[in-house]
Write a protein that holds these residues in place. Structure first.
Motif, PDB file in Angstrom:
ATOM      1  N   LEU A   1      50.690 -58.747  52.530  1.00 23.53           N
ATOM      2  CA  LEU A   1      49.302 -58.574  52.091  1.00 23.53           C
ATOM      3  C   LEU A   1      49.229 -58.254  50.606  1.00 23.53           C
ATOM      4  CD1 LEU A   1      47.444 -56.690  54.945  1.00 23.53           C
ATOM      5  CD2 LEU A   1      47.252 -59.056  54.260  1.00 23.53           C
ATOM      6  N   ASN A   2      50.201 -57.537  50.083  1.00 26.29           N
ATOM      7  CA  ASN A   2      50.202 -57.217  48.652  1.00 26.29           C
ATOM      8  C   ASN A   2      50.324 -58.482  47.809  1.00 26.29           C
ATOM      9  OD1 ASN A   2      49.971 -54.513  49.212  1.00 26.29           O
ATOM     10  ND2 ASN A   2      52.171 -54.133  49.105  1.00 26.29           N
ATOM     11  N   GLU A   3      51.155 -59.422  48.253  1.00 22.79           N
ATOM     12  CA  GLU A   3      51.299 -60.672  47.516  1.00 22.79           C
ATOM     13  C   GLU A   3      49.999 -61.481  47.546  1.00 22.79           C
ATOM     14  OE1 GLU A   3      55.998 -61.760  48.118  1.00 22.79           O
ATOM     15  OE2 GLU A   3      54.575 -62.336  49.676  1.00 22.79           O
ATOM     16  N   LEU A   4      49.314 -61.471  48.651  1.00 19.45           N
ATOM     17  CA  LEU A   4      48.057 -62.208  48.760  1.00 19.45           C
ATOM     18  C   LEU A   4      46.953 -61.522  47.981  1.00 19.45           C
ATOM     19  CD1 LEU A   4      48.099 -63.172  52.533  1.00 19.45           C
ATOM     20  CD2 LEU A   4      48.679 -64.592  50.573  1.00 19.45           C
ATOM     21  N   GLY A   5      47.013 -60.221  47.877  1.00 17.22           N
ATOM     22  CA  GLY A   5      45.994 -59.473  47.163  1.00 17.22           C
ATOM     23  C   GLY A   5      46.056 -59.668  45.657  1.00 17.22           C
ATOM     24  N   GLU A   6      47.195 -60.112  45.127  1.00 10.92           N
ATOM     25  CA  GLU A   6      47.325 -60.327  43.688  1.00 10.92           C
ATOM     26  C   GLU A   6      46.478 -61.493  43.212  1.00 10.92           C
ATOM     27  OE1 GLU A   6      51.484 -60.794  43.000  1.00 10.92           O
ATOM     28  OE2 GLU A   6      51.937 -58.717  43.470  1.00 10.92           O
ATOM     29  N   ASP A   7      46.230 -62.480  44.061  1.00 13.82           N
ATOM     30  CA  ASP A   7      45.431 -63.643  43.677  1.00 13.82           C
ATOM     31  C   ASP A   7      43.942 -63.331  43.677  1.00 13.82           C
ATOM     32  OD1 ASP A   7      47.535 -66.014  45.458  1.00 13.82           O
ATOM     33  OD2 ASP A   7      47.751 -65.105  43.485  1.00 13.82           O
ATOM     34  N   ALA A   8      43.530 -62.306  44.379  1.00 16.44           N
ATOM     35  CA  ALA A   8      42.099 -62.021  44.553  1.00 16.44           C
ATOM     36  C   ALA A   8      41.370 -61.771  43.228  1.00 16.44           C
ATOM     37  CB  ALA A   8      41.908 -60.850  45.501  1.00 16.44           C
ATOM     38  N   PRO A   9      41.902 -60.973  42.287  1.00 18.59           N
ATOM     39  CA  PRO A   9      41.140 -60.739  41.061  1.00 18.59           C
ATOM     40  C   PRO A   9      40.904 -62.001  40.242  1.00 18.59           C
ATOM     41  CG  PRO A   9      42.821 -59.057  41.311  1.00 18.59           C
ATOM     42  CD  PRO A   9      43.054 -60.096  42.379  1.00 18.59           C
ATOM     43  N   ALA A  10      41.813 -62.971  40.299  1.00 19.09           N
ATOM     44  CA  ALA A  10      41.643 -64.189  39.521  1.00 19.09           C
ATOM     45  C   ALA A  10      40.475 -65.022  40.045  1.00 19.09           C
ATOM     46  CB  ALA A  10      42.925 -65.011  39.558  1.00 19.09           C
ATOM     47  N   LYS A  11      40.149 -64.887  41.327  1.00 19.18           N
ATOM     48  CA  LYS A  11      39.084 -65.677  41.921  1.00 19.18           C
ATOM     49  C   LYS A  11      37.729 -65.009  41.808  1.00 19.18           C
ATOM     50  CE  LYS A  11      42.069 -68.015  45.219  1.00 19.18           C
ATOM     51  NZ  LYS A  11      42.339 -68.268  46.632  1.00 19.18           N
ATOM     52  N   GLN A  12      37.703 -63.762  41.393  1.00 22.64           N
ATOM     53  CA  GLN A  12      36.426 -63.060  41.277  1.00 22.64           C
ATOM     54  C   GLN A  12      35.626 -63.624  40.111  1.00 22.64           C
ATOM     55  OE1 GLN A  12      37.357 -58.936  40.911  1.00 22.64           O
ATOM     56  NE2 GLN A  12      37.778 -58.673  43.071  1.00 22.64           N
ATOM     57  N   LYS A  13      34.297 -63.567  40.256  1.00 22.01           N
ATOM     58  CA  LYS A  13      33.429 -64.065  39.191  1.00 22.01           C
ATOM     59  C   LYS A  13      33.430 -63.092  38.026  1.00 22.01           C
ATOM     60  CE  LYS A  13      30.224 -66.478  42.228  1.00 22.01           C
ATOM     61  NZ  LYS A  13      28.826 -66.580  42.659  1.00 22.01           N
ATOM     62  N   LYS A  14      33.298 -63.655  36.845  1.00 16.78           N
ATOM     63  CA  LYS A  14      33.209 -62.815  35.660  1.00 16.78           C
ATOM     64  C   LYS A  14      31.842 -62.162  35.608  1.00 16.78           C
ATOM     65  CE  LYS A  14      36.262 -65.272  32.470  1.00 16.78           C
ATOM     66  NZ  LYS A  14      36.317 -65.934  31.169  1.00 16.78           N
ATOM     67  N   ALA A  15      31.811 -60.987  35.052  1.00 19.13           N
ATOM     68  CA  ALA A  15      30.529 -60.302  34.874  1.00 19.13           C
ATOM     69  C   ALA A  15      29.750 -61.031  33.783  1.00 19.13           C
ATOM     70  CB  ALA A  15      30.747 -58.851  34.487  1.00 19.13           C
ATOM     71  N   LYS A  16      28.473 -61.225  34.018  1.00 19.62           N
ATOM     72  CA  LYS A  16      27.648 -61.920  33.032  1.00 19.62           C
ATOM     73  C   LYS A  16      27.342 -60.996  31.867  1.00 19.62           C
ATOM     74  CE  LYS A  16      25.350 -65.027  36.231  1.00 19.62           C
ATOM     75  NZ  LYS A  16      24.051 -65.479  36.746  1.00 19.62           N
ATOM     76  N   ALA A  17      27.348 -61.582  30.703  1.00 25.44           N
ATOM     77  CA  ALA A  17      27.001 -60.811  29.503  1.00 25.44           C
ATOM     78  C   ALA A  17      25.503 -60.524  29.539  1.00 25.44           C
ATOM     79  CB  ALA A  17      27.351 -61.605  28.258  1.00 25.44           C
ATOM     80  N   PRO A  18      25.110 -59.372  29.060  1.00 27.34           N
ATOM     81  CA  PRO A  18      23.678 -59.066  29.064  1.00 27.34           C
ATOM     82  C   PRO A  18      22.927 -60.035  28.167  1.00 27.34           C
ATOM     83  CG  PRO A  18      24.908 -57.367  27.881  1.00 27.34           C
ATOM     84  CD  PRO A  18      25.903 -58.295  28.500  1.00 27.34           C
ATOM     85  N   LYS A  19      21.725 -60.390  28.581  1.00 28.36           N
ATOM     86  CA  LYS A  19      20.923 -61.331  27.811  1.00 28.36           C
ATOM     87  C   LYS A  19      20.395 -60.654  26.564  1.00 28.36           C
ATOM     88  CE  LYS A  19      19.423 -64.167  31.638  1.00 28.36           C
ATOM     89  NZ  LYS A  19      18.276 -64.732  32.359  1.00 28.36           N
ATOM     90  N   LYS A  20      20.332 -61.432  25.509  1.00 29.91           N
ATOM     91  CA  LYS A  20      19.797 -60.916  24.259  1.00 29.91           C
ATOM     92  C   LYS A  20      18.278 -60.917  24.325  1.00 29.91           C
ATOM     93  CE  LYS A  20      23.628 -62.501  21.397  1.00 29.91           C
ATOM     94  NZ  LYS A  20      24.019 -63.339  20.272  1.00 29.91           N
ATOM     95  N   ALA A  21      17.694 -59.975  23.654  1.00 26.93           N
ATOM     96  CA  ALA A  21      16.236 -59.895  23.617  1.00 26.93           C
ATOM     97  C   ALA A  21      15.698 -61.067  22.809  1.00 26.93           C
ATOM     98  CB  ALA A  21      15.797 -58.584  22.994  1.00 26.93           C
ATOM     99  N   VAL A  22      14.619 -61.637  23.278  1.00 29.98           N
ATOM    100  CA  VAL A  22      14.002 -62.772  22.601  1.00 29.98           C
ATOM    101  C   VAL A  22      13.023 -62.235  21.569  1.00 29.98           C
ATOM    102  CG1 VAL A  22      12.572 -64.815  22.904  1.00 29.98           C
ATOM    103  CG2 VAL A  22      14.241 -64.191  24.648  1.00 29.98           C
ATOM    104  N   LYS A  23      13.157 -62.695  20.346  1.00 28.44           N
ATOM    105  CA  LYS A  23      12.255 -62.266  19.287  1.00 28.44           C
ATOM    106  C   LYS A  23      10.922 -62.984  19.443  1.00 28.44           C
ATOM    107  CE  LYS A  23      15.605 -61.353  15.620  1.00 28.44           C
ATOM    108  NZ  LYS A  23      16.002 -61.730  14.258  1.00 28.44           N
TER     109      LYS A  23
END
Length: 113
Positions: free
Chosen positions: A50-72
């Protein structure tokens, strides 16, 4: 197990509630342990732990979206000659005062600020 809840006192009911919560935690721990054993067995059939299989899990997770910039807010480009407080940026739907002025023959360039 059939308890007559209506005839029980508040203290008896609170004790029963505490016992039920404890039993639920025990059951959840048991189910988690059984699930882990089953997962380990399934992974072992393919030659993994299970430890070997768990190492692949973080690579498949979605990246956190950057906060949107305020529109002028856009600067106004046109002003109503009758009331200078009414302005329009030139974007989006034309205001009624702008449309009426153009229909009267005033050039849009004459309405620019």
């Amino acid at each position: 197990m059939s308890a007559n809840l209506k005839s029980m006192t508040r203290k008896e009911l609170e004790k029963l509630l505490a016992d039920v919560k404890k039993a639920l935690q025990t059951a959840q721990s048991r189910d988690r342990r059984d699930a882990r054993k089953a997962a380990e067995k399934a992974a072992a059939e393919f030659g993994f732990s299970l430890n070997e299989l768990g190492e692949d899990a973080p690579a498949k997770q979605k990246k956190a979206k950057a906060p949107k910039k305020a529109v002028k807010a856009s600067k106004p480009k046109y002003a109503d000659p009758a009331d200078a407080s009414r302005t329009w940026t030139g974007k989006g739907r034309q205001p009624n005062w702008f449309r009426a002025a153009v229909e009267k023959g005033i050039a849009p360039s004459d309405l620019e600020i």
